[in-house]
Design a protein around this motif. Structure first.
Motif, PDB file in Angstrom:
ATOM      1  N   THR A   1       0.850  -1.190   0.000  1.00  0.00           N
ATOM      2  CA  THR A   1       0.000   0.000   0.000  1.00  0.00           C
ATOM      3  C   THR A   1       0.883   1.235   0.000  1.00  0.00           C
ATOM      4  N   ASN A   2       0.508   2.224  -0.794  1.00  0.00           N
ATOM      5  CA  ASN A   2       1.216   3.502  -0.832  1.00  0.00           C
ATOM      6  C   ASN A   2       0.227   4.593  -0.426  1.00  0.00           C
ATOM      7  N   CYS A   3       0.468   5.166   0.738  1.00  0.00           N
ATOM      8  CA  CYS A   3      -0.507   6.098   1.297  1.00  0.00           C
ATOM      9  C   CYS A   3      -0.049   7.545   1.156  1.00  0.00           C
ATOM     10  N   SER A   4      -1.001   8.458   1.284  1.00  0.00           N
ATOM     11  CA  SER A   4      -0.692   9.880   1.308  1.00  0.00           C
ATOM     12  C   SER A   4      -0.427  10.320   2.753  1.00  0.00           C
ATOM     13  N   ASN A   5      -0.292  11.613   2.990  1.00  0.00           N
ATOM     14  CA  ASN A   5       0.075  12.133   4.310  1.00  0.00           C
ATOM     15  C   ASN A   5      -0.987  11.800   5.355  1.00  0.00           C
ATOM     16  N   ASN A   6      -0.595  11.074   6.391  1.00  0.00           N
ATOM     17  CA  ASN A   6      -1.512  10.730   7.479  1.00  0.00           C
ATOM     18  C   ASN A   6      -1.535  11.820   8.533  1.00  0.00           C
ATOM     19  N   TYR A   7      -2.658  11.912   9.230  1.00  0.00           N
ATOM     20  CA  TYR A   7      -2.763  12.778  10.406  1.00  0.00           C
ATOM     21  C   TYR A   7      -3.748  12.133  11.374  1.00  0.00           C
ATOM     22  N   GLY A   8      -3.657  12.512  12.638  1.00  0.00           N
ATOM     23  CA  GLY A   8      -4.559  11.954  13.643  1.00  0.00           C
ATOM     24  C   GLY A   8      -3.891  11.876  14.994  1.00  0.00           C
ATOM     25  N   SER A   9      -4.432  11.066  15.871  1.00  0.00           N
ATOM     26  CA  SER A   9      -3.957  10.962  17.253  1.00  0.00           C
ATOM     27  C   SER A   9      -2.622  10.232  17.328  1.00  0.00           C
TER      28      SER A   9
ATOM     29  N   ILE B   1       6.697  27.778   8.529  1.00  0.00           N
ATOM     30  CA  ILE B   1       6.200  27.389   7.218  1.00  0.00           C
ATOM     31  C   ILE B   1       7.377  27.366   6.262  1.00  0.00           C
ATOM     32  N   TYR B   2       7.627  26.218   5.638  1.00  0.00           N
ATOM     33  CA  TYR B   2       8.725  26.110   4.683  1.00  0.00           C
ATOM     34  C   TYR B   2       8.397  26.897   3.410  1.00  0.00           C
ATOM     35  N   GLY B   3       9.357  27.722   2.978  1.00  0.00           N
ATOM     36  CA  GLY B   3       9.193  28.440   1.716  1.00  0.00           C
ATOM     37  C   GLY B   3       7.943  29.294   1.704  1.00  0.00           C
ATOM     38  N   ASP B   4       7.137  29.147   0.631  1.00  0.00           N
ATOM     39  CA  ASP B   4       5.901  29.927   0.529  1.00  0.00           C
ATOM     40  C   ASP B   4       4.691  29.190   1.091  1.00  0.00           C
ATOM     41  N   GLY B   5       4.895  27.946   1.555  1.00  0.00           N
ATOM     42  CA  GLY B   5       3.793  27.198   2.154  1.00  0.00           C
ATOM     43  C   GLY B   5       2.804  26.634   1.157  1.00  0.00           C
ATOM     44  N   MET B   6       3.112  26.694  -0.131  1.00  0.00           N
ATOM     45  CA  MET B   6       2.161  26.247  -1.142  1.00  0.00           C
ATOM     46  C   MET B   6       2.443  24.833  -1.643  1.00  0.00           C
ATOM     47  N   GLN B   7       3.218  24.082  -0.877  1.00  0.00           N
ATOM     48  CA  GLN B   7       3.411  22.664  -1.198  1.00  0.00           C
ATOM     49  C   GLN B   7       2.091  21.924  -0.928  1.00  0.00           C
ATOM     50  N   VAL B   8       1.631  21.178  -1.891  1.00  0.00           N
ATOM     51  CA  VAL B   8       0.321  20.525  -1.811  1.00  0.00           C
ATOM     52  C   VAL B   8       0.490  19.054  -1.438  1.00  0.00           C
ATOM     53  N   ARG B   9      -0.337  18.617  -0.505  1.00  0.00           N
ATOM     54  CA  ARG B   9      -0.354  17.213  -0.096  1.00  0.00           C
ATOM     55  C   ARG B   9      -1.802  16.719  -0.054  1.00  0.00           C
ATOM     56  N   ASP B  10      -1.963  15.408  -0.221  1.00  0.00           N
ATOM     57  CA  ASP B  10      -3.262  14.774   0.017  1.00  0.00           C
ATOM     58  C   ASP B  10      -3.266  14.282   1.448  1.00  0.00           C
ATOM     59  N   TRP B  11      -4.300  14.618   2.216  1.00  0.00           N
ATOM     60  CA  TRP B  11      -4.334  14.315   3.647  1.00  0.00           C
ATOM     61  C   TRP B  11      -5.305  13.181   3.935  1.00  0.00           C
ATOM     62  N   LEU B  12      -4.815  12.189   4.672  1.00  0.00           N
ATOM     63  CA  LEU B  12      -5.546  10.954   4.962  1.00  0.00           C
ATOM     64  C   LEU B  12      -5.632  10.754   6.466  1.00  0.00           C
ATOM     65  N   TYR B  13      -6.842  10.680   7.004  1.00  0.00           N
ATOM     66  CA  TYR B  13      -7.024  10.452   8.432  1.00  0.00           C
ATOM     67  C   TYR B  13      -6.526   9.055   8.788  1.00  0.00           C
TER      68      TYR B  13
END
Length: 359
Positions: free
Chosen positions: A183-191, A214-226
């Protein structure tokens, strides 16, 4: 039972807790307990006989082989990895050791174990390798999202080490016939997320009155996955995934880092307001990370089409749950923000030039 590597880390501990909440199948939890592996993540399982914790290193093939022989698991779910891009820039050797050599050692132990199985035990055995979307490299603003057939183009020592581990897993399927899944997942977030990563770092720094870097201009785009959605996807792939296949797991939530930070500040303004002003006032722009990938995006249609999985949380619902968890668990936050972690923060941010604050 199943064997989980890295089950004291962020995603691994969420997976172990969810697994035991949903069924009675025991888990052997094998973790080295590096800085990001934390037994307090598993405190709720301390008296649970279904949870068997073993401290060890995935590079130790003999140790893993003994565990497999003793407990006879029906599956291995492999989370254990060094995963922080900034740390990989400072210390790439640790990433090669764990992510490449460690995965190789684990595969060798698993291959020997699986080869000795017979009948239904051999047919039903699975090796599930948990990887990242970062192996695919970076996307332009109008490029289509990553699919399972996107060519690999890793740009950091971290993503290169994970790409190597993915290739090893693939090779063991095609050469030896091992029953693997990836499995290849996108950026996780949560507890229970260690606060070197963006979301827990921003929550922690905001409440402490510190700068929100904030790195650089902060416009780096990620997909966020709970993280709870990620765990449910892994369970589904383990249950019904086609052998040798790769499944991309995403949240369908593309957002720029700056937008994520603004969202966190706004939620904190509501749930834990400052005496005056907004948490947005603490945003500070710092020198960008070397080779910083501009955009990641996951096309998760394959796992939905083949296995019927899709995320249950929107970013709005998942991020609010996440902020509330950190507010409710300050003792955990305090415990992990000590010792080596503080040294790391100083090392990573002290030498970065602070850009002029922007709106």
């Amino acid at each position: 039972m199943i064997l989980v590597t890295g089950g004291a880390g962020f995603i691994g501990s969420n997976f172990v807790r969810d697994w035991l909440a949903l069924n009675d199948e025991p888990v052997i939890n094998f973790d080295k307990l590096t800085y990001a592996g934390n037994l307090s993540n598993l405190a709720s399982l301390e008296e649970d006989p279904r949870h068997i914790f073993v401290r060890g290193d995935i590079c130790d093939t003999a140790h893993i082989s003994r565990l497999l022989a003793e407990h006879r698991p029906r599956a291995i779910v492999h989370f254990a990895a060094e995963s922080h891009v900034d740390r990989s820039i400072h210390s790439p050797g640790e990433f090669i050791s764990t992510n490449v050599n460690g995965t190789f050692s684990l595969l060798e132990a698993a291959r020997a174990y699986w080869s000795g199985l017979t009948g239904e035990a051999k047919d039903s055995f699975r090796f599930l390798h948990v990887s990242t979307d970062e192996v695919y490299g970076t996307l332009g603003p109008n490029d289509p999202p990553f699919t399972e057939t996107t060519p690999y183009a890793p740009n950091s020592p971290y993503s290169a080490s994970k790409a190597a581990s993915d290739h090893l897993v693939r090779a063991y399927f095609h050469t030896y016939g091992m029953p693997v899944l990836t499995t290849n997942c996108s950026n996780n977030y949560g507890s229970f997320h260690f606060p070197e990563k963006l979301i827990p770092l921003i929550i922690s720094n905001a409440r402490a009155g510190k700068a929100l870097p904030i790195y650089g201009d902060g416009m780096q785009v990620r997909d966020w996955l709970y993280v709870g959605d990620h765990c449910s996807a892994i369970r589904r792939v383990l249950e019904a995934g086609r052998l040798g296949e790769v499944y991309n797991v995403g949240g369908w939530n593309e957002m720029a880092n700056l937008e994520v930070v603004h969202t966190l500040c706004d939620i904190l303004d509501m749930l834990d307001p400052k005496a005056s002003g907004s948490y947005r006032e603490q945003i500070t722009y710092v020198q960008d990370r070397p080779g910083h990938d501009r955009r990641y995006a996951i096309d998760a249609r394959k796992i939905e089409r083949e296995l019927g999985w899709k995320p249950a949380e929107t970013f709005a619902s998942g991020i609010r749950k996440t902020v509330q968890w950190y507010l409710d668990n300050q003792a955990w936050v305090h415990d992990v923000q000590s010792g080596d972690y503080l040294k790391w923060v100083e090392k990573n941010y002290a030498t970065r030039d602070t850009a002029q604050e922007q709106q």
